[in-house]
Design an enzyme around this catalytic site. Structure first.
Site, PDB file in Angstrom:
ATOM      1  N   ARG A  33    -106.691  78.178 -80.155  1.00 25.51           N
ATOM      2  CA  ARG A  33    -107.637  77.206 -79.549  1.00 25.51           C
ATOM      3  C   ARG A  33    -107.273  76.647 -78.155  1.00 25.51           C
ATOM      4  O   ARG A  33    -108.040  76.725 -77.225  1.00 25.51           O
ATOM      5  CB  ARG A  33    -107.488  75.829 -80.661  1.00 25.51           C
ATOM      6  N   THR A  34    -106.092  76.796 -77.688  1.00 20.49           N
ATOM      7  CA  THR A  34    -105.653  76.200 -76.495  1.00 20.49           C
ATOM      8  C   THR A  34    -106.198  77.058 -75.413  1.00 20.49           C
ATOM      9  O   THR A  34    -106.796  76.770 -74.675  1.00 20.49           O
ATOM     10  CB  THR A  34    -104.161  75.840 -76.565  1.00 20.49           C
TER      11      THR A  34
ATOM     12  N   LYS B  70     -90.125  94.011 -68.776  1.00 23.12           N
ATOM     13  CA  LYS B  70     -89.262  94.588 -67.627  1.00 23.12           C
ATOM     14  C   LYS B  70     -87.902  93.629 -67.198  1.00 23.12           C
ATOM     15  O   LYS B  70     -87.074  94.029 -66.665  1.00 23.12           O
ATOM     16  CB  LYS B  70     -89.915  95.100 -66.356  1.00 23.12           C
TER      17      LYS B  70
ATOM     18  N   ARG C 184     -98.079  78.248 -71.525  1.00 26.57           N
ATOM     19  CA  ARG C 184     -97.343  78.070 -72.823  1.00 26.57           C
ATOM     20  C   ARG C 184     -96.267  78.861 -72.992  1.00 26.57           C
ATOM     21  O   ARG C 184     -96.372  80.090 -72.733  1.00 26.57           O
ATOM     22  CB  ARG C 184     -98.334  78.333 -73.910  1.00 26.57           C
TER      23      ARG C 184
ATOM     24  N   HIS D 169     -97.153  68.583 -75.590  1.00 25.78           N
ATOM     25  CA  HIS D 169     -98.474  69.661 -75.583  1.00 25.78           C
ATOM     26  C   HIS D 169     -99.591  68.372 -75.062  1.00 25.78           C
ATOM     27  O   HIS D 169    -100.498  67.826 -75.997  1.00 25.78           O
ATOM     28  CB  HIS D 169     -98.903  69.698 -77.056  1.00 25.78           C
TER      29      HIS D 169
END
Ligand code: NCD
Length: 304
Positions: free
Chosen positions: A53-54, A82, A103, A131
């Site tokens: 969703r986000t 890497k 995120r 959040h």
């Protein structure tokens, strides 16, 4: 508005401003009106943790406003494998884009990223931290469904220890004047600093281990998933998994006007039969991520 890292950065007035603007975005969010205020702008969307969703609602929001999106979902195809540092990743992406949605599994990552970014950073979840954009869409949904943001009895249910959405939401609700009940399995209680904040502002209701104890006096039942990925010991997870189930019988015990919210994904904490009950608002809530993130992007990137 520059970085959006924590709800502590947002005053009640600012929150209401975002929600009002989000209301004005509803038609465009549904594809019924055209608004290209972010034409030519680019959003960097970098997700070091899973998201449905986000990420997709941020991308939809940017596309609906005429802008473009670059980024990654999962680091497999990036230089992170890497060994590139978060600092360098942020330096690069913030050079390419006009704002960066991040995120990350580590609490504090979004705040750290602001040190290396030339552009606004938007926290899309930092570990068990906060959040804030989820909270804005939660508040939008609450105001839309209940008609107000004050004088509500909100019961936060589930993993209050590791769940970042409930940390941000509890702080944000306390800016308006509400009563907040905390319902969690043993060991997954709300962190002390959040409880102290609620107590200090006179908005702490009760803390208990079962939703039955609060249901008759609940306006909003806000359910969350046990955050399996944050448990240091998988055995501890199995001890609490399936500890509570929100089923039609429980929902029917709430006041007639009670609504059920959930940031999603839901796993097995809400019975499937609840989905079709009028009280279930979590799919509306998920859609509301689009207009709310449109309003936020317009403010952060468009400078309005
Ligand atoms: C939440 C999250 O990522 O914190 N999901 C979301 O953004 N809607 C809740 C969760 O993962 O349980």
């Amino acid at each position: 508005m520059r970085h959006v890292i924590s709800v502590h950065d947002l005053s009640a007035e600012r929150i209401v401003d975002v929600l009002d603007r989000a209301e004005g975005m509803l038609a465009t969010a549904r594809g019924e009106a055209v608004n290209d205020c972010l034409k030519g702008k680019v959003l960097g969307s970098i997700f070091f943790e899973p998201s449905t969703r986000t990420r997709l609602s941020f991308e939809t929001a940017m596309n609906r406003l005429g802008g473009g999106v670059i980024g990654f979902a999962g680091t497999e195809a990036t230089s992170v494998v890497k060994g590139e540092t978060l600092a360098d990743t942020i330096r690069m992406v913030s050079g390419y884009a006009d704002a960066v949605v991040l995120r990350h599994p580590q609490e504090g990552a979004a705040k750290l990223a602001t040190q290396f970014s030339e552009k606004p950073i938007i926290n899309a979840g930092d570990g068990a931290g906060q959040h804030p954009t989820q909270t804005l869409l939660d508040l939008f949904t609450i105001r839309q469904q209940m008609g107000r943001l004050v004088d509500l009895n909100i019961s936060l249910v589930g993993d209050l220890r590791y769940g970042r959405t409930v940390h941000s939401l509890a702080y944000a609700l306390s800016k308006f004047g509400n009563t907040i009940n905390l319902v969690s399995p043993e060991g997954l209680e709300m962190p002390g600093e959040v409880v102290e904040h609620l107590e200090g502002s006179g908005q702490f209701g009760i803390a208990c281990h079962t939703p039955e104890d609060v249901i008759s006096n609940t306006d909003i039942l806000y359910v969350t998933r046990i955050q399996k990925e944050r448990f240091p010991d998988p055995v501890e997870y199995t001890k609490v998994a399936g500890k509570y189930l929100i089923d039609p019988e429980l929902v029917s015990k709430g006041p007639d006007h009670m609504i059920v919210m959930h940031p999603l994904p839901k796993i097995n904490e809400i019975a499937a039969e609840v989905d079709s009950m009028p009280q279930a608002k979590y799919y509306v809530q998920a859609f509301n991520g689009v207009p709310v993130r449109m309003a936020l992007l317009e403010m952060v990137i468009g400078g309005r």
